[in-house]
Design an enzyme around this catalytic site. Structure first.
Site, short mmCIF file in Angstrom:
data_model
loop_
_atom_site.label_atom_id
_atom_site.label_comp_id
_atom_site.label_asym_id
_atom_site.label_seq_id
_atom_site.Cartn_x
_atom_site.Cartn_y
_atom_site.Cartn_z
N ASP A 65 6.58 8.24 -0.57
CA ASP A 65 6.71 9.34 0.24
C ASP A 65 7.95 9.50 1.25
OD1 ASP A 65 6.40 6.87 1.44
OD2 ASP A 65 5.13 7.24 3.21
N ASP A 232 10.42 3.23 7.58
CA ASP A 232 9.16 2.61 7.91
C ASP A 232 9.53 1.26 8.57
OD1 ASP A 232 8.08 4.66 6.98
OD2 ASP A 232 7.10 3.67 5.37
#
Lengths: 329, 329
Positions: A65, A232
């Site tokens: 992603d 992240d």
């Protein structure tokens, strides 16, 4: 003036209204893209940016992603006339990942230079640009390339890029992008130093001339602009230090606090955790991004974050802002 | 009933309203995806399909606009509970391309089986399915997988897939997907053969039972359904033969006739050329797809094609139709 656009605000799986992780910074006509999830090409078109002006692509980590849109975007950059070299930088292992993905992006009309930061981060070396300020790759194409780097300075060198470690399930980097701001030109200082007027312009642009240095005509450096990008990761004090006093922090908000256990397990952050970083780091403002597909209503994340750090925006695809230097306001 | 959806109608570079090459066929709850360009995940969500039901992915060739969405889609299939094996089939070299792209799609909770057709095409072997009808891969996940292949027959085996050569700048395959239609159940025939009533259901579903064969209770085979997919290619008589009397032909229309020279050079088709194939092949209907980003108004392509083959639709993202067996109409 620095334009910042959040191009993809989705994490994990895209949703019709949420492309996957990507942001773009544009300054003096040159652009940096951070992350390149699936849909970045479309998002870039929607936001009205130009493929051929992208000189640096920063990758946080190698989950799909964050990088699956890379080969398509490189091809589109080529199709739209990019000829100058492109630097792709990211965590250790980047070169192999880029090479593998580019099995479907052969014959690019520009040079791709990969740079691997260490797991501890570091600065993107300026030499990368000078090394690559050779002649643009020559292509035999019916289309005339419309990008030609300015002769005296490549605007992409005006960006200072620093990487710092994040804390995810795989090696992952955050980025702080700075635009330094030189001191103001001081004609009295120049006159007092006896510098001929014809040299003033060059010195003012930051180049040495006639044995004089820019400092001979410039006042003290002024505050520049800083944008940080964090996704992240689990939160950490070291992140607050790395993004300290950024004008804008773009930070993941994978979940609201009702899913703190999932955030812990998957090594992501909640909106509140992002807001604590923003508060501790004294940033100017915070954009939330990288929402889990399970987050349908981002206003829940926004409300939680605003309780802790008021100057928060629930980022969405296309969230855009033009940052001005403090002395321009 | 066979559902067909054009998920991405764009070629080369996506546009905000046009994702890259992809189509989906769904029958008896099982789906085939043909091509998987960037944006296929989003298109699939928009069209309301289920990731976990995709059993076969057919790739026409390895240009990025036909395959760049693959790793992201595989991950989403895993995230949404796919556990049964997935067959990815395409031209020679497929296994290496899939392996390279999957550097960003590790740890899938299902088995990926690649199958390379020869450059001349051929049939997708049914044995691939029986080989892979072992136990689904076991995963330790908090989510309960919701896909479990039916015990007596995997619906994906109901699709017959044939590949045939196309004529592009790189080895490329077209596909014809057929749903055969068995003869109608004939109770008089069953009675005459003295077959006990309790065996009728099994025989009717196409399985042998009690020493009897399905043919003992079924009338002559009825006309099934055929959908063909052709992109990217120059036109050719062999294509017309391969797609002969398909109920639906989905065919590239990269340009209108004003750009025939570009079509020739890039080895693509114009709308008129697609329509000639449809007319010569006596197909039921034609959907145009894979428009160049330079085609802003697809009605120009449509008008050209309709002059030659009236039953044409200017396909767009989301164009959808449910085909019924002729004896159901």
């Amino acid at each position: 003036m620095l334009d910042v656009c959040l191009m993809g605000s989705g994490g994990s799986i895209p949703k019709p209204e949420r492309h996957l992780s990507s942001a773009l910074l544009r300054y003096c006509g040159a652009s940096i893209v951070i992350d390149c999830g699936e849909g970045t090409q479309i998002a870039l078109k929607k936001a009205g940016f130009t493929f051929s002006r992208i000189g640096i692509i920063l990758i946080t980590h190698f989950h799909a992603d964050h990088i699956s849109g890379l080969p398509g975007m490189l091809l589109s950059m080529g199709n739209e006339g990019r000829v100058g070299p492109v630097i792709i930088a990211g965590p250790p292992g980047l070169a192999r990942v880029v090479e593998s993905l580019c099995i479907i992006a052969r014959g690019l009309p520009f040079e791709v230079v990969t740079y691997e930061f260490s797991q501890d981060g570091g600065s993107l070396p300026k030499e990368l640009f000078s090394d690559n300020k050779r002649e643009p790759k020559k292509v035999e194409d019916e289309k005339e390339p419309f990008y030609s780097p300015p002769s005296h300075i490549d605007p992409i060198t005006l960006f200072d890029v620093k990487a710092f470690p994040l804390f995810h399930t795989t090696p992952c980097l955050g980025y702080r992008i700075s635009i330094p701001r030189a001191g103001k030109f001081d004609p009295n200082k120049a006159k007092a130093a006896g510098i001929p007027v014809e040299l003033w312009g060059k010195l003012q642009r930051g180049e040495a001339a006639g044995g004089f240095l820019p400092d001979d005509v410039l006042g003290p450096p002024r505050k520049g602009l800083d944008v940080s990008f964090v996704t992240d990761s689990r939160p950490s004090e070291s992140i607050s230090s790395a993004v300290f006093r950024s004008d804008l922090l773009i930070c993941e908000s994978m979940f609201a606090s009702d899913k703190t256990a999932r955030a812990l397990k998957s090594r992501h952050m909640t909106a509140a955790e992002a807001a604590y970083i923003a508060r501790d780091a004294e940033v100017g403002r915070l954009w939330l991004t990288h929402y889990s597909p399970s987050v349908n209503d981002t206003s829940v994340c926004l409300a939680e974050a605003c309780e802790i750090f008021q100057n928060t925006t629930a980022g969405r695809d296309g969230t855009y802002e033009t940052l001005r230097f403090p002395d321009q306001n």
